[in-house]
Design a protein around this motif. Structure first.
Motif, PDB file in Angstrom:
ATOM      1  N   GLU A   1       0.814  -1.220   0.000  1.00 43.73           N
ATOM      2  CA  GLU A   1       0.000   0.000   0.000  1.00 43.73           C
ATOM      3  C   GLU A   1       0.846   1.269   0.000  1.00 43.73           C
ATOM      4  OE1 GLU A   1      -3.276   0.438   2.660  1.00 43.73           O
ATOM      5  OE2 GLU A   1      -3.998  -1.592   2.287  1.00 43.73           O
ATOM      6  N   CYS A   2       1.979   1.259   0.688  1.00 42.06           N
ATOM      7  CA  CYS A   2       2.844   2.448   0.700  1.00 42.06           C
ATOM      8  C   CYS A   2       3.439   2.694  -0.689  1.00 42.06           C
ATOM      9  CB  CYS A   2       3.955   2.296   1.736  1.00 42.06           C
ATOM     10  SG  CYS A   2       3.350   2.250   3.437  1.00 42.06           S
ATOM     11  N   THR A   3       3.809   1.619  -1.368  1.00 41.12           N
ATOM     12  CA  THR A   3       4.347   1.741  -2.720  1.00 41.12           C
ATOM     13  C   THR A   3       3.294   2.334  -3.651  1.00 41.12           C
ATOM     14  OG1 THR A   3       5.760  -0.182  -2.355  1.00 41.12           O
ATOM     15  CG2 THR A   3       5.425   0.491  -4.629  1.00 41.12           C
ATOM     16  N   LYS A   4       2.073   1.815  -3.574  1.00 43.40           N
ATOM     17  CA  LYS A   4       0.983   2.337  -4.413  1.00 43.40           C
ATOM     18  C   LYS A   4       0.715   3.799  -4.094  1.00 43.40           C
ATOM     19  CE  LYS A   4      -1.162  -2.183  -4.531  1.00 43.40           C
ATOM     20  NZ  LYS A   4      -2.191  -3.003  -3.884  1.00 43.40           N
TER      21      LYS A   4
ATOM     22  N   GLY B   1       3.095  10.775  -4.865  1.00 41.59           N
ATOM     23  CA  GLY B   1       4.442  11.336  -4.809  1.00 41.59           C
ATOM     24  C   GLY B   1       5.309  11.057  -6.014  1.00 41.59           C
ATOM     25  N   GLY B   2       4.709  10.671  -7.123  1.00 37.75           N
ATOM     26  CA  GLY B   2       5.502  10.399  -8.308  1.00 37.75           C
ATOM     27  C   GLY B   2       6.481   9.246  -8.119  1.00 37.75           C
ATOM     28  N   GLY B   3       6.146   8.310  -7.235  1.00 35.85           N
ATOM     29  CA  GLY B   3       7.009   7.160  -6.975  1.00 35.85           C
ATOM     30  C   GLY B   3       7.874   7.308  -5.739  1.00 35.85           C
ATOM     31  N   ALA B   4       7.877   8.486  -5.125  1.00 39.41           N
ATOM     32  CA  ALA B   4       8.675   8.717  -3.915  1.00 39.41           C
ATOM     33  C   ALA B   4       7.742   8.839  -2.711  1.00 39.41           C
ATOM     34  CB  ALA B   4       9.508   9.981  -4.053  1.00 39.41           C
ATOM     35  N   GLY B   5       8.228   8.365  -1.559  1.00 40.21           N
ATOM     36  CA  GLY B   5       7.421   8.467  -0.356  1.00 40.21           C
ATOM     37  C   GLY B   5       8.266   8.516   0.897  1.00 40.21           C
ATOM     38  N   VAL B   6       7.757   9.194   1.903  1.00 39.63           N
ATOM     39  CA  VAL B   6       8.383   9.282   3.219  1.00 39.63           C
ATOM     40  C   VAL B   6       7.305   8.901   4.226  1.00 39.63           C
ATOM     41  CG1 VAL B   6       9.511  10.788   4.900  1.00 39.63           C
ATOM     42  CG2 VAL B   6       9.912  11.150   2.462  1.00 39.63           C
ATOM     43  N   TYR B   7       7.587   7.875   5.042  1.00 38.20           N
ATOM     44  CA  TYR B   7       6.583   7.330   5.945  1.00 38.20           C
ATOM     45  C   TYR B   7       7.147   7.137   7.354  1.00 38.20           C
ATOM     46  CZ  TYR B   7       4.418   6.147   1.513  1.00 38.20           C
ATOM     47  OH  TYR B   7       3.884   6.217   0.260  1.00 38.20           O
ATOM     48  N   PHE B   8       6.227   7.027   8.306  1.00 35.80           N
ATOM     49  CA  PHE B   8       6.560   6.630   9.666  1.00 35.80           C
ATOM     50  C   PHE B   8       5.840   5.319   9.925  1.00 35.80           C
ATOM     51  CE2 PHE B   8       5.301   6.696  14.234  1.00 35.80           C
ATOM     52  CZ  PHE B   8       6.563   6.446  14.747  1.00 35.80           C
ATOM     53  N   LEU B   9       6.603   4.254  10.183  1.00 34.04           N
ATOM     54  CA  LEU B   9       6.012   2.953  10.495  1.00 34.04           C
ATOM     55  C   LEU B   9       5.718   2.917  11.981  1.00 34.04           C
ATOM     56  CD1 LEU B   9       8.337   0.663   8.345  1.00 34.04           C
ATOM     57  CD2 LEU B   9       6.121   1.646   7.738  1.00 34.04           C
TER      58      LEU B   9
ATOM     59  N   MET C   1      11.023   5.677   0.321  1.00 37.52           N
ATOM     60  CA  MET C   1      10.985   4.790  -0.840  1.00 37.52           C
ATOM     61  C   MET C   1      10.980   5.583  -2.130  1.00 37.52           C
ATOM     62  SD  MET C   1       7.078   3.305  -0.730  1.00 37.52           S
ATOM     63  CE  MET C   1       7.706   1.883   0.047  1.00 37.52           C
ATOM     64  N   HIS C   2      11.544   4.940  -3.120  1.00 36.12           N
ATOM     65  CA  HIS C   2      11.510   5.470  -4.477  1.00 36.12           C
ATOM     66  C   HIS C   2      11.339   4.298  -5.413  1.00 36.12           C
ATOM     67  CE1 HIS C   2      12.828   7.147  -8.308  1.00 36.12           C
ATOM     68  NE2 HIS C   2      12.318   8.266  -7.820  1.00 36.12           N
ATOM     69  N   GLY C   3      10.289   4.339  -6.213  1.00 35.72           N
ATOM     70  CA  GLY C   3       9.980   3.197  -7.064  1.00 35.72           C
ATOM     71  C   GLY C   3       9.656   2.006  -6.192  1.00 35.72           C
ATOM     72  N   GLN C   4      10.245   0.877  -6.501  1.00 28.31           N
ATOM     73  CA  GLN C   4       9.995  -0.332  -5.731  1.00 28.31           C
ATOM     74  C   GLN C   4      11.006  -0.521  -4.605  1.00 28.31           C
ATOM     75  OE1 GLN C   4       9.847  -3.618  -8.440  1.00 28.31           O
ATOM     76  NE2 GLN C   4       8.151  -2.777  -9.596  1.00 28.31           N
ATOM     77  N   LYS C   5      11.985   0.347  -4.508  1.00 26.67           N
ATOM     78  CA  LYS C   5      13.042   0.222  -3.499  1.00 26.67           C
ATOM     79  C   LYS C   5      12.710   1.068  -2.274  1.00 26.67           C
ATOM     80  CE  LYS C   5      15.653  -2.102  -6.377  1.00 26.67           C
ATOM     81  NZ  LYS C   5      15.827  -3.511  -6.276  1.00 26.67           N
ATOM     82  N   ALA C   6      13.088   0.559  -1.108  1.00 24.44           N
ATOM     83  CA  ALA C   6      12.822   1.281   0.140  1.00 24.44           C
ATOM     84  C   ALA C   6      13.989   1.101   1.094  1.00 24.44           C
ATOM     85  CB  ALA C   6      11.540   0.758   0.780  1.00 24.44           C
ATOM     86  N   ALA C   7      14.073   2.006   2.072  1.00 21.61           N
ATOM     87  CA  ALA C   7      15.117   1.936   3.092  1.00 21.61           C
ATOM     88  C   ALA C   7      14.569   2.513   4.393  1.00 21.61           C
ATOM     89  CB  ALA C   7      16.354   2.719   2.649  1.00 21.61           C
ATOM     90  N   TYR C   8      15.096   2.007   5.490  1.00 23.69           N
ATOM     91  CA  TYR C   8      14.732   2.537   6.800  1.00 23.69           C
ATOM     92  C   TYR C   8      15.620   3.724   7.136  1.00 23.69           C
ATOM     93  CZ  TYR C   8      12.426  -1.977   7.397  1.00 23.69           C
ATOM     94  OH  TYR C   8      11.637  -3.080   7.241  1.00 23.69           O
ATOM     95  N   VAL C   9      15.036   4.709   7.807  1.00 26.24           N
ATOM     96  CA  VAL C   9      15.778   5.881   8.284  1.00 26.24           C
ATOM     97  C   VAL C   9      15.333   6.163   9.717  1.00 26.24           C
ATOM     98  CG1 VAL C   9      16.160   6.925   6.011  1.00 26.24           C
ATOM     99  CG2 VAL C   9      14.075   7.464   7.271  1.00 26.24           C
ATOM    100  N   HIS C  10      16.032   7.069  10.375  1.00 23.34           N
ATOM    101  CA  HIS C  10      15.679   7.420  11.750  1.00 23.34           C
ATOM    102  C   HIS C  10      14.245   7.925  11.828  1.00 23.34           C
ATOM    103  CE1 HIS C  10      19.526   6.845  13.610  1.00 23.34           C
ATOM    104  NE2 HIS C  10      20.120   7.552  12.661  1.00 23.34           N
ATOM    105  N   SER C  11      13.609   7.554  12.902  1.00 24.24           N
ATOM    106  CA  SER C  11      12.239   8.000  13.152  1.00 24.24           C
ATOM    107  C   SER C  11      12.215   9.501  13.420  1.00 24.24           C
ATOM    108  CB  SER C  11      11.684   7.269  14.369  1.00 24.24           C
ATOM    109  OG  SER C  11      10.480   7.857  14.790  1.00 24.24           O
ATOM    110  N   PRO C  12      11.197  10.199  12.914  1.00 28.08           N
ATOM    111  CA  PRO C  12      11.063  11.615  13.259  1.00 28.08           C
ATOM    112  C   PRO C  12      10.460  11.805  14.651  1.00 28.08           C
ATOM    113  CG  PRO C  12       9.318  10.980  11.776  1.00 28.08           C
ATOM    114  CD  PRO C  12      10.217   9.778  11.930  1.00 28.08           C
TER     115      PRO C  12
END
Length: 113
Positions: A21-24, A30-38, A47-58
């Motif tokens: 769902e986040c990818t969709k 976002g034109g394929g880009a997204g910033v989320y809080f899990l 995430m960008h396209g189908q690739k994603a990475a974890y980053v520090h929580s805001p």
């Protein structure tokens, strides 16, 4: 829902339990880009396209730390949020995803989130 994600840009609550769902949402809003809080993992996700990475929580606890378990009240850390905001507004999400994926052993399955 077992796992939820909050997009940093829009006001939706997304299912982050491996249904893509986040990818969709990233493609739609976002034109394929997204910033989320899990929420359940208390971690940031970019995430960008189908690739994603974890980053520090805001979000941090009273001590300015990201808790390793749920239950503590969290507050938005302005500095951490500003970093994510600058990634988004500077169109740098793609580069950050590439850099984070190159420097970690954690693998996120494409389209998982």
């Amino acid at each position: 829902r077992d796992a939820e994600a909050l997009p940093a840009i829009s006001l939706y609550v997304l299912n982050a339990a491996g249904k893509g769902e986040c990818t969709k949402h990233a493609y739609k809003c976002g034109g394929g880009a997204g910033v989320y809080f899990l929420v359940q993992e208390c971690v940031g996700l970019i995430m960008h396209g189908q690739k994603a990475a974890y980053v520090h929580s805001p979000y941090v606890d009273f001590y300015g730390e990201t808790p390793q378990y749920r239950g503590r009240p969290l507050n938005l850390d302005p500095d951490r949020y500003r970093i994510l905001q600058s990634l988004w507004s500077g169109h740098l999400v793609r580069e950050k995803v590439i850099a984070e994926r190159a420097s970690t052993r954690q693998v996120i399955i494409p389209n998982y989130y």
